[in-house]
Design a protein around this motif. Structure first.
Motif, PDB file in Angstrom:
ATOM      1  N   TYR A 348      65.048  19.546  28.214  1.00  0.00           N
ATOM      2  CA  TYR A 348      65.666  19.846  29.502  1.00  0.00           C
ATOM      3  C   TYR A 348      66.851  20.804  29.372  1.00  0.00           C
ATOM      4  O   TYR A 348      67.854  20.656  30.054  1.00  0.00           O
ATOM      5  N   PHE A 354      70.955  17.393  31.727  1.00  0.00           N
ATOM      6  CA  PHE A 354      70.068  16.390  32.313  1.00  0.00           C
ATOM      7  C   PHE A 354      69.624  15.365  31.268  1.00  0.00           C
ATOM      8  O   PHE A 354      69.170  15.719  30.190  1.00  0.00           O
ATOM      9  N   LEU A 365      64.282  15.313  38.667  1.00  0.00           N
ATOM     10  CA  LEU A 365      64.334  16.679  38.152  1.00  0.00           C
ATOM     11  C   LEU A 365      62.953  17.317  38.122  1.00  0.00           C
ATOM     12  O   LEU A 365      61.957  16.684  37.755  1.00  0.00           O
ATOM     13  N   ASN A 367      61.473  20.773  36.291  1.00  0.00           N
ATOM     14  CA  ASN A 367      61.859  21.730  35.253  1.00  0.00           C
ATOM     15  C   ASN A 367      60.705  22.700  35.003  1.00  0.00           C
ATOM     16  O   ASN A 367      59.692  22.344  34.403  1.00  0.00           O
ATOM     17  N   PHE A 389      65.691  24.842  37.127  1.00  0.00           N
ATOM     18  CA  PHE A 389      65.847  23.426  37.440  1.00  0.00           C
ATOM     19  C   PHE A 389      66.009  23.203  38.946  1.00  0.00           C
ATOM     20  O   PHE A 389      66.731  23.946  39.616  1.00  0.00           O
TER      21      PHE A 389
END
Length: 469
Positions: A348, A354, A365, A367, A389
Motif C-alpha cells: 500500500y 495505510f 481503501l 489501491n 489511492f
C-alpha cells in the motif's frame, strides 16, 4: 611400532576433523546488522505547513543461533533495535530504562514426528516464539521492513507431502502467572521514565496492524496449501480473540470477542512470461470492541516479463470500509477490513499511509497501482511503483455531507545493490500528492496540512554467516 603409532595419530586427527565438520553441519551461527537513515517530511501521516522534516538513523542488530539434532531443530534470534543517540554515551540509570531495545525475537524448537524412513516429507510440531508468514504476506507476515519486525508466541502442527502443506496453529497470551482470572491486558505498557526527578507514568502503545491498539488474547488457524507445476494456491481460516471489556468503564470482563478471517490465494504463471497473483478474504464475527463484522478484501496483480531485464504490470486492491456518513447505532456493523498481521509496507505504498502502525480511517481503501522493475545487472535492481489511492466508502465532512473519496497519488523509487553476497545497499525516495480528503478528520485528521509529503532513506544490510569458510 612407529608405523602403527603414526596410523593411530592420523586416524585420530581424521576422526576429529570429521566430528568438527559434522558439528558445523548441525550448528548455524548467522547475524545481521541493518542501519537505515531516513529523511521524513510526512512519512506515515501528513505534516502541518511549516513543520521541520525529521532525520534519524535506526539500527537492527541480530544474532541467530541454530542447531539441528536427531528429529529436532532449535533456533534463537536475539535482537537489538534502537535509534542512534537514544541512549546516553555513558551509563545512566535514571532516564534510559525505557529505551532498551534488546529483546528475544525468536526462540523455537521444531520436533519431527516422522523418522528418516517415513514416506511423509514432514510431520512436525514447531513451538515457541516465531515468525509466521504465508504466501505474499498480505494477511500473515513477518513485517521485516519494520526494524523490530513481528513475531508470535505460538505452536504450529506442520504437515507437508507431495506438494501439499497443512499447518494448524494456535496461541494463547497471558501477562503473568496467575492462580485465578485469565483476563488479559492486551495493551502492554512501556516502562516509566524519570526526568529531573519527575516520574512519567507508563504509556500504552499500539500492538497490531493499522494501529489496532489491542493485542489478541489467542488465535487459532488452519492453512492449506498446494504447489502445482504452474504455481501454488492456498486456503486460510484464521480466528483471533480479544479480551472482552466494559465499553463504559473499560474494565476487563470474562470471555472474548472473536474475529474470523477466511479466504484463498493463488499465484500462477501463464504462458511463461505472465504471472497472475490474486486473493480474496472475508471477515466475520466481532472486532476488538464487540461490534459485528462484515468486511471483505480482494486483490489482483499482473506481472509481465518483458525481455530478461524488465518486469512490469498493473494491480488492484480493495479493502472494504464503513460508510462514514451513517450514524453509529447498537445494530451497526463494522465493514472495515483489517489486514491482520501482514506486511502492509509491501503493498500500500512505501510511505506507509495505510494499514501500518499509524492509524488509518475506517472508510477502507481502493489501491490502483502500476509497477515496473528493471534489472540491468544480477546485483542491481531499479524499481518504480505508482499508486492511486481512494477510500472504499463515503467520507463524512463532519456536517452531514461528504468529501471527495480520492486520497492521493504516490510514487516510490527504489534502488537495490548487492555489493557482495553479504553486503546489500538499498536507497529509496517516495513522494505523494495528497488531497484534502487525506487530511480530513475521518482520515489523517491534520489541519493546515502540507499536501506534498516526501520521504527518502538509505539502508545498509549486512548478513554474515559466521560458520562459512
Amino acid at each position: 611400532m612407529k608405523k602403527n603409532l603414526s596410523q593411530k595419530v592420523f586416524w585420530g586427527i581424521a576422526l576429529l576433523v570429521m566430528n568438527f565438520n559434522s558439528a558445523k553441519a548441525q550448528f548455524t551461527l548467522t547475524g545481521q546488522l541493518r542501519t537505515r537513515s531516513e529523511l521524513r517530511a510526512g512519512q506515515g501521516t501528513l505534516q502541518q505547513k511549516g513543520d521541520v522534516p525529521a532525520f534519524f538513523t535506526s539500527q537492527r542488530t541480530r544474532l541467530n543461533f541454530g542447531y539441528t539434532g536427531y528429529r529436532f531443530k532449535i533456533f534463537t534470534a536475539i535482537q537489538d533495535v534502537r535509534v542512534w543517540g537514544q541512549d546516553a554515551s555513558t551509563i545512566n540509570t535514571t532516564t534510559t530504562a525505557g529505551l532498551n531495545g534488546l529483546m528475544l525475537h525468536e526462540a523455537w524448537v521444531e520436533i519431527n514426528f516422522n523418522d528418516t524412513v517415513s514416506k511423509i516429507e514432514n510431520f512436525s510440531l514447531k513451538i515457541g516464539r516465531q515468525e509466521i508468514a504465508y504466501d505474499d504476506q498480505r494477511i500473515l507476515g513477518n513485517l521485516d521492513w519494520l526494524q523490530q519486525a513481528r513475531r508470535h508466541d505460538a505452536a504450529i502442527l506442520k504437515f507437508s507431502n507431495k506438494g501439499w502443506i497443512a499447518d494448524l496453529g494456535a496461541a494463547y497470551n497471558q501477562n503473568t502467572m496467575l492462580n485465578t482470572n485469565n483476563n488479559y491486558q492486551g495493551v502492554p505498557p512501556l516502562v516509566a521514565t524519570v526526568t529531573s526527578g519527575t516520574v512519567t507514568p507508563a504509556a500504552p502503545y499500539t500492538a497490531g496492524t493499522n494501529g489496532i491498539g489491542t493485542m489478541y488474547k489467542s488465535f487459532q488457524y488452519l492453512y492449506l496449501g498446494r504447489k502445482f507445476y504452474f504455481g501454488n494456491a492456498s486456503l486460510l481460516c484464521f480466528k483471533d480473540d480479544f479480551n472482552k471489556y466494559n465499553v463504559v468503564s473499560t474494565a476487563l470482563a470474562r470471555g472474548v470477542w472473536s474475529r474470523v478471517t477466511t479466504g484463498a490465494y493463488i499465484n500462477a504463471v501463464i504462458l511463461k512470461k505472465l504471472t497472475v497473483t490474486a486473493s480474496g478474504y472475508h471477515q466475520s464475527g466481532q472486532d476488538k470492541t464487540g461490534t459485528t463484522l462484515n468486511a471483505n478484501f480482494a486483490s489482483a496483480v499482473l506481472s509481465y516479463q518483458l525481455g530478461r531485464k524488465i518486469t512490469l504490470g498493473p494491480g488492484f486492491d480493495y479493502l472494504s470500509g464503513t460508510d462514514g456518513t451513517k450514524k453509529v447505532t447498537a445494530d451497526s456493523k463494522n465493514q472495515t477490513f483489517d489486514p491482520l498481521y501482514g506486511t502492509p509496507h509491501k503493498f500500500y505504498g512505501y510511505m506507509d499511509y495505510f494499514y501500518a502502525a499509524n492509524g488509518f480511517g475506517k472508510q477502507g481503501l481502493i489501491n490502483y497501482m502500476f509497477k515496473i522493475k528493471y534489472k540491468p545487472k544480477d546485483n542491481l535492481t531499479i524499481a518504480l511503483d505508482v499508486h492511486a489511492f481512494a477510500a472504499a466508502n463515503k467520507i463524512s465532512n463532519g456536517s452531514g455531507g461528504t468529501v471527495d473519496s480520492y486520497l492521493g497519488t504516490e510514487g516510490d523509487l527504489l534502488i537495490n545493490y548487492s555489493l557482495t553476497k553479504i553486503v546489500n545497499i538499498e536507497a529509496g525516495y517516495s513522494i505523494m500528492q495528497a488531497t484534502n480528503a487525506m487530511a480530513s478528520v475521518n482520515e489523517k485528521n491534520v489541519k493546515n496540512a502540507q499536501l506534498m509529503p516526501q520521504w527518502a532513506y538509505v539502508m545498509i544490510n549486512i548478513k554474515p554467516n559466521f560458520m562459512a569458510k
